[in-house]
Design a protein around this motif. Structure first.
Motif, PDB file in Angstrom:
ATOM      1  N   GLN A 778       0.832  -1.204   0.000  1.00 56.92           N
ATOM      2  CA  GLN A 778       0.000   0.000   0.000  1.00 56.92           C
ATOM      3  C   GLN A 778       0.872   1.261   0.000  1.00 56.92           C
ATOM      4  OE1 GLN A 778      -3.240  -0.883   2.613  1.00 56.92           O
ATOM      5  NE2 GLN A 778      -3.630   1.292   2.951  1.00 56.92           N
ATOM      6  N   PRO A 779       0.510   2.271  -0.828  1.00 54.87           N
ATOM      7  CA  PRO A 779       1.341   3.478  -0.845  1.00 54.87           C
ATOM      8  C   PRO A 779       1.209   4.261   0.461  1.00 54.87           C
ATOM      9  CG  PRO A 779      -0.558   3.753  -2.275  1.00 54.87           C
ATOM     10  CD  PRO A 779      -0.618   2.343  -1.787  1.00 54.87           C
ATOM     11  N   LEU A 780       2.196   5.096   0.702  1.00 56.39           N
ATOM     12  CA  LEU A 780       2.219   5.889   1.933  1.00 56.39           C
ATOM     13  C   LEU A 780       1.268   7.072   1.843  1.00 56.39           C
ATOM     14  CD1 LEU A 780       6.006   6.263   2.749  1.00 56.39           C
ATOM     15  CD2 LEU A 780       4.287   5.126   4.154  1.00 56.39           C
ATOM     16  N   GLU A 781       0.781   7.494   2.971  1.00 58.55           N
ATOM     17  CA  GLU A 781       0.065   8.775   3.028  1.00 58.55           C
ATOM     18  C   GLU A 781       1.038   9.882   2.634  1.00 58.55           C
ATOM     19  OE1 GLU A 781      -1.638   9.832   6.816  1.00 58.55           O
ATOM     20  OE2 GLU A 781      -1.831   7.669   7.216  1.00 58.55           O
ATOM     21  N   PRO A 782       0.555  10.932   1.954  1.00 56.70           N
ATOM     22  CA  PRO A 782       1.464  11.998   1.484  1.00 56.70           C
ATOM     23  C   PRO A 782       2.311  12.605   2.593  1.00 56.70           C
ATOM     24  CG  PRO A 782      -0.690  12.254   0.509  1.00 56.70           C
ATOM     25  CD  PRO A 782      -0.818  11.131   1.499  1.00 56.70           C
ATOM     26  N   ALA A 783       1.715  12.817   3.755  1.00 57.74           N
ATOM     27  CA  ALA A 783       2.482  13.469   4.828  1.00 57.74           C
ATOM     28  C   ALA A 783       3.622  12.577   5.294  1.00 57.74           C
ATOM     29  CB  ALA A 783       1.564  13.818   5.993  1.00 57.74           C
ATOM     30  N   VAL A 784       3.364  11.265   5.373  1.00 64.81           N
ATOM     31  CA  VAL A 784       4.402  10.332   5.809  1.00 64.81           C
ATOM     32  C   VAL A 784       5.485  10.231   4.743  1.00 64.81           C
ATOM     33  CG1 VAL A 784       4.866   7.983   6.588  1.00 64.81           C
ATOM     34  CG2 VAL A 784       2.677   9.062   7.127  1.00 64.81           C
ATOM     35  N   ARG A 785       5.045  10.275   3.486  1.00 66.78           N
ATOM     36  CA  ARG A 785       6.012  10.215   2.397  1.00 66.78           C
ATOM     37  C   ARG A 785       6.975  11.406   2.485  1.00 66.78           C
ATOM     38  NH1 ARG A 785       2.864   9.765  -2.420  1.00 66.78           N
ATOM     39  NH2 ARG A 785       2.835   7.539  -1.977  1.00 66.78           N
ATOM     40  N   LYS A 786       6.402  12.567   2.771  1.00 70.32           N
ATOM     41  CA  LYS A 786       7.255  13.749   2.913  1.00 70.32           C
ATOM     42  C   LYS A 786       8.251  13.565   4.055  1.00 70.32           C
ATOM     43  CE  LYS A 786       4.382  17.399   0.915  1.00 70.32           C
ATOM     44  NZ  LYS A 786       5.364  17.704  -0.156  1.00 70.32           N
ATOM     45  N   HIS A 787       7.756  13.014   5.152  1.00 70.69           N
ATOM     46  CA  HIS A 787       8.635  12.762   6.288  1.00 70.69           C
ATOM     47  C   HIS A 787       9.772  11.822   5.873  1.00 70.69           C
ATOM     48  CE1 HIS A 787       8.971  11.604  10.858  1.00 70.69           C
ATOM     49  NE2 HIS A 787      10.120  11.936  10.311  1.00 70.69           N
ATOM     50  N   LEU A 788       9.427  10.778   5.137  1.00 71.13           N
ATOM     51  CA  LEU A 788      10.420   9.811   4.678  1.00 71.13           C
ATOM     52  C   LEU A 788      11.513  10.514   3.865  1.00 71.13           C
ATOM     53  CD1 LEU A 788      11.481   6.912   4.047  1.00 71.13           C
ATOM     54  CD2 LEU A 788       9.955   6.930   2.074  1.00 71.13           C
ATOM     55  N   HIS A 789      11.089  11.332   2.918  1.00 69.85           N
ATOM     56  CA  HIS A 789      12.088  11.940   2.041  1.00 69.85           C
ATOM     57  C   HIS A 789      12.912  13.012   2.748  1.00 69.85           C
ATOM     58  CE1 HIS A 789      11.331   9.873  -1.786  1.00 69.85           C
ATOM     59  NE2 HIS A 789      10.155   9.632  -1.217  1.00 69.85           N
ATOM     60  N   ARG A 790      12.276  13.706   3.692  1.00 72.64           N
ATOM     61  CA  ARG A 790      13.040  14.635   4.516  1.00 72.64           C
ATOM     62  C   ARG A 790      14.118  13.884   5.299  1.00 72.64           C
ATOM     63  NH1 ARG A 790       8.501  16.763   6.614  1.00 72.64           N
ATOM     64  NH2 ARG A 790       8.969  15.904   8.660  1.00 72.64           N
ATOM     65  N   THR A 791      13.730  12.712   5.792  1.00 74.65           N
ATOM     66  CA  THR A 791      14.682  11.903   6.559  1.00 74.65           C
ATOM     67  C   THR A 791      15.840  11.449   5.669  1.00 74.65           C
ATOM     68  OG1 THR A 791      12.887  11.144   7.968  1.00 74.65           O
ATOM     69  CG2 THR A 791      14.928   9.866   8.019  1.00 74.65           C
TER      70      THR A 791
END
Length: 932
Positions: A778-791
């Motif tokens: 399942q794809p990530l929620e947009p906010a979590v995806r942003k967190h991932l890429h920031r990390t």
RNA sequence: GCCCGGGUGGUGGAAUGGCAGACACGGCCGCCUUAAAAGCGGCUGCCUCAGAGAGGCGUGCGGGUUCGAGACCCGCCCCGGGCACCA
């Protein structure tokens, strides 16, 4: 704890201890961390990183002591391991080797005490270290591991010695050259020989002349003789108070025949090339201070028919020289001393003696009885008049010559011109002895004492009005023109004492013929293997027996010392050199051998050296890309290895002119120790804390902070940590506890935090009850995806800067954000596992396998952040009123400044209460500041 | 004496001149448990107010620059390290 109630598939120490050896075996079996060379037996064109950009990272290798490792030792190793694992995933061909510095005193002293051969204890200790390091999952290319005691290794240490022995320093081109080139110059007459021409010299005279130019030479010179250890020591191994760094025995200055290395020839280059290095500034400074270059002039002062040459950094003050001082040991003292005091000699100058000879003898006896420390401790300037007068060459003034121990025989020329107006020591002495003081630099009107600052020259005839720098240059020119002196540079650095009267070291590849002069063995006779002996100890003496003579362990082995060899002119009898090399020898060049460890034709193949260490651009020194170790080696090891590297560079054996391009000093792990009321150390592990006080066995004890050590009863070992938590937890803890270059206290109870983190990572992937993989597509929620890429972006940046503690903090934040989510997406978990892997490689490999990847993740691509995901969808501006945050607004990123401004003013309208803002500052993307 | 580092909660530590205290340990409270441990969740700089909440104070000390300083400048104090009669 009852085992049955812990979920079966939870990540516990037990599970870690099952996973970790399995992956260590897998890596070893698959040669996962083998790094391909461009040439030779370690070349591997099929390797996934063959031809990739290279990265050469190295730790200062350990001396494998009998005590094994404590948790402080591997701090740097884990740092470089995490860094290189990251860089390997980021596409680099990574060389990260480890070896052992195994010659040296502890094994020898143990051998003396127990009779066990040092080779046996050394091999056992190396083996133990290897086991301990392997248990930590350190990703070394173990084909490249060696100990400096391996004959195949020290063969090349001896080979380098011969390179040094067989070369000389050509001052004209500032380079070492083969000794044959010097001989050719002598033969051709292009270089004059002192005294007779070359053709008229006897063979022995020729050899002596040539030997005097070699970079490794024998000298009868004052050295540091330590009777308590039975050996001589390098200046660097003697403490400021005149004792041995090891053993703390008294050290005496004695003239002895010893091997020296001409490191002073490289003084300028060792200073100047520091500018090309990415090293911590304090270390560079310590090296500069150690070399201690001073620029100035030699000035000749006539004394009767003799002349005294002084060194000064202030030739501009020559008109203010009102007396001179010789060191008590200076060779001219006896020569210039007259039989009687001159008429009218100030009584303060004679120390109450009837003749200068008596006064000087008494003063010398007094000075000799004092140690160097006592000399410097008493600030009081003492001395005595020699009865002689010298002539100041600039103004023909007669000035008295003194002997005083504030002038050191070993620095400069051992003689000074004294300028009390501009030198604090001379000022003090002049006051004590009622000597005239002439200022030659204009000082402020109310200034008292020696003025060492800037100012125009005064009382200096034709120099008057010139600034210090200009006056120096003018005076040097004048001295040279009139033959009274010349510009000169002196160094604090002395040549390197290279022989030791010990057993456990590299033998010299040198024999002596019937003339007693040294003869180099040919390369074909290397290695000169260290022979077995019955008694490993040098002859030691009462620590204060200054007149004792060194006797080496090897000298007692007559059947080894006396050999018959054919060195090209038929079989002849020779005697072997029986000193051994200092412990530094093996560590002076090991960075090179890692590049080509099994090459028996050369120290290192030029292609391999150029690939791993060659300069990357114009002006680049080349060298190891990152060298990590403790700051305690700031001078000794790092100066000696730079010196050898430069010799090898001059002789064309390496393309890099520095061994270590970037140096990083890791901090130390410190620990608390506890003493009871009697001052006795108690086991730290059993001390309990209550209300800020500490108790052992019911009694109050007192806390100290410092090193970890057996005698302090506060040692924690990595083995214990692996058992209690697993290697991955231990690694994460060491990397998370603070910046790598800062020392910090060890705290076992805090380790659990790192374990909890890894447990949560594990739980994201694995169901603790069933062991099933929980991850969905399942794809990530947009906010979590942003967190991932920031990390991802943040972790990459941190890793590149060796900021492992903040990288781990970001990974923990991401993990904590993923943990409460109802579904676990592969999209987040796979990058997380990859990012955790440099720190917790075993756990990451295990999860990577469970996620369906059949191969190691060591060569998987490290995640890359999607720039589109790094853009914020809204920006929250804090709104400050007079510097205090009084509200916040949230606006779209593209909102213009005017709109941000009005929104902010509306937000804090209540606080403003009708007051008109005097100033509103909008910092785009940051905050709004309102001033009323 | 000179030259380098460094002083931030109870602790280890975060913070391109822009919301001080990220993250972690410890502590407190809760969930789970017969119980404990482990695990999970919440709170946790200090002070004031009875309080939801609000206000004040806070990065060794004293000044300064700035709309704004833990960070920059000046002067001190303390801790750690290096060098120390080097002419």
């Amino acid at each position: 704890m009852s085992e049955s109630e812990t979920p079966r598939f939870r990540y516990t120490a037990a599970l870690a201890n099952e996973i970790e050896p399995r992956w260590q075996a897998w890596w070893a079996e698959h040669g996962t961390f083998y790094a391909p060379n461009p040439a030779g037996d370690l070349a591997d064109p099929a390797h996934p990183r063959a031809g990739a950009p290279k990265l050469h990272v190295q730790d200062m290798f350990p001396y494998p002591s009998g005590a094994g490792l404590h948790v402080g030792h591997p701090l740097g190793y884990i740092g470089t391991d995490s860094y290189t694992r990251y860089k390997r995933m980021a596409g680099f061909n990574v060389l990260h080797p480890m070896g052992f510095d195994a010659f040296g005193l502890p094994a020898e002293q143990y051998a003396v005490q127990t009779g066990t051969h040092p080779a046996i204890t050394t091999a056992a200790n190396v083996e133990r270290y290897k086991v301990q390091l392997r248990r930590l999952g350190l990703a070394y290319d173990d084909r490249r591991s060696f100990a400096t005691t391996d004959p195949e290794y020290y063969r090349w240490t001896q080979w380098i010695f011969l390179q040094v022995f067989n070369s000389w320093y050509d001052e004209k081109i500032r380079k070492a050259r083969p000794i044959a080139a010097l001989i050719a110059e002598f033969e051709a007459g292009t270089r004059p020989t002192p005294g007779k021409p070359w053709a008229e010299l006897s063979p022995i005279e020729r050899r002596k002349l040539v030997d005097g130019h070699r970079l490794a030479y024998i000298s009868e010179a004052p050295v540091n003789w330590c009777p308590g250890l039975g050996t001589v020591l390098a200046n660097e191994e003697v403490t400021p108070d005149g004792r041995s760094e090891r053993g703390n025995f008294p050290v005496f200055q004695r003239s002895l025949r010893q091997w020296m290395m001409r490191i002073t020839a490289y003084g300028d280059r060792l200073i100047e090339d520091l500018d090309t290095l990415d090293w911590p500034e304090p270390v560079k400074l310590m090296q500069r201070n150690w070399i201690g270059r001073s620029r100035g002039a030699h000035v000749d002062f006539p004394v009767g028919s003799d002349q005294i040459t002084v060194f000064t950094t202030r030739p501009d003050t020559l008109f203010g020289a009102t007396y001179m001082v010789l060191a008590p040991e200076h060779e001219l003292v006896n020569k210039i001393t007259p039989a009687e005091w001159p008429d009218g000699t100030n009584r303060k100058w004679t120390a109450g003696f009837d003749t200068p000879g008596e006064a000087i003898a008494a003063y010398r006896a007094e000075a000799a009885a004092k140690t160097d420390q006592e000399r410097t401790e008493s600030k009081e300037k003492t001395g005595v008049f020699t009865g002689a007068y010298a002539t100041n060459p600039v103004n023909q003034q007669r000035i008295p010559v003194f002997v005083a121990d504030y002038v050191l025989a070993g620095y400069g020329t051992g003689a000074i011109m004294a300028v009390p107006g501009q030198d604090e020591r001379d000022w003090e002495f002049a006051e004590n002895f009622e000597l005239p003081i002439i200022r030659t630099v204009k000082a402020p009107d109310d200034f008292v004492g020696a003025f060492t600052g800037e100012g125009p020259a005064i009382n200096s005839d034709w120099l008057d009005g010139k600034g210090v720098a200009e006056a120096k240059a003018a005076m040097i020119a004048w001295l040279e023109q009139h033959g009274h002196g010349r510009g000169a540079t002196t160094y604090r650095l002395r040549d390197w004492l290279f022989s030791r009267q010990r057993y456990w070291g590299e033998p010299f590849p040198i024999v002596y013929d019937e003339s007693g002069l040294p003869v180099a063995l040919p390369d074909s006779m290397l290695p000169v293997v260290l022979p077995d002996v019955d008694d490993f100890s040098p002859r030691t003496f009462a620590p204060d027996d200054a007149d004792s003579e060194p006797e080496t362990p090897l000298s007692r082995k007559k059947d080894w010392v006396e050999v018959e060899l054919d060195l090209g002119d038929g079989p002849k009898k020779y005697t072997r050199e029986t000193n051994t090399m200092p412990q530094w020898a093996g560590s002076c060049w090991y960075e090179l051998r890692y590049l080509d460890p099994r090459n028996d034709k050369a120290l290192v193949d030029p292609d391999n050296e150029a690939y791993w260490m060659g300069p990357q651009r114009d002006g680049d020194s080349g060298g190891v890309d990152l060298y990590v170790g403790g700051v305690e080696h700031a001078v000794l090891h790092l100066l000696y290895s730079r010196f050898w590297h430069k010799v090898l560079y001059d002789l064309g054996h390496v393309s890099s002119f520095e061994p270590f391009r970037k140096l990083f000093n890791q901090g130390y792990i410190q620990a608390y120790a506890y003493r009871d009321a009697r001052g006795v150390i108690v086991p730290a592990e059993e001390v309990v804390e209550r209300d800020g006080a500490y108790f052992y066995d019911g009694n109050e004890v007192f806390r100290e902070y410092g090193k970890m050590g057996k005698s302090l009863k506060n040692v924690v070992t990595p083995d214990e940590m692996c058992e209690q938590y697993g290697a991955d937890t231990f690694r994460v803890y060491e990397m998370a506890m603070g910046p790598l270059d800062v020392s910090r206290p060890w705290e076992t109870r805090a380790v659990v935090g790192s374990q909890r983190f890894l447990q949560r990572v594990w739980r994201l992937v694995v169901d603790e009850e069933t062991g099933a993989v929980r991850v969905t597509d399942q794809p990530l929620e947009p906010a979590v995806r942003k967190h991932l890429h920031r990390t991802i972006a943040g972790v990459r940046e941190d890793m590149d800067e060796l900021r492992f503690n903040t990288a781990i903090a970001k990974l923990i934040e991401l993990t904590n954000a993923l943990t409460p989510l109802p579904v676990v997406s592969r999209e987040a978990v796979e990058p997380l596992v990859l990012m955790v892997s440099p720190f917790a490689p075993h756990l990451a490999e295990e999860l990577w396998r469970k996620l369906g990847h059949p191969d190691t993740l060591a060569y998987a691509d490290f995640p890359v952040a999607d720039p589109a995901q790094l853009k914020a969808e809204s920006i929250t501006y804090p709104v400050q009123v007079n510097g205090k945050v009084r509200g916040r607004i949230s606006v779209a990123p593209e909102t213009g400044e005017a709109d941000v401004r009005s929104a902010a003013l509306a937000e804090v309208g209540e606080v403003l209460a009708g007051r008109e803002p005097r100033k509103v500052i909008v910092v785009p993307g940051r905050l709004v500041s309102v001033v009323v």
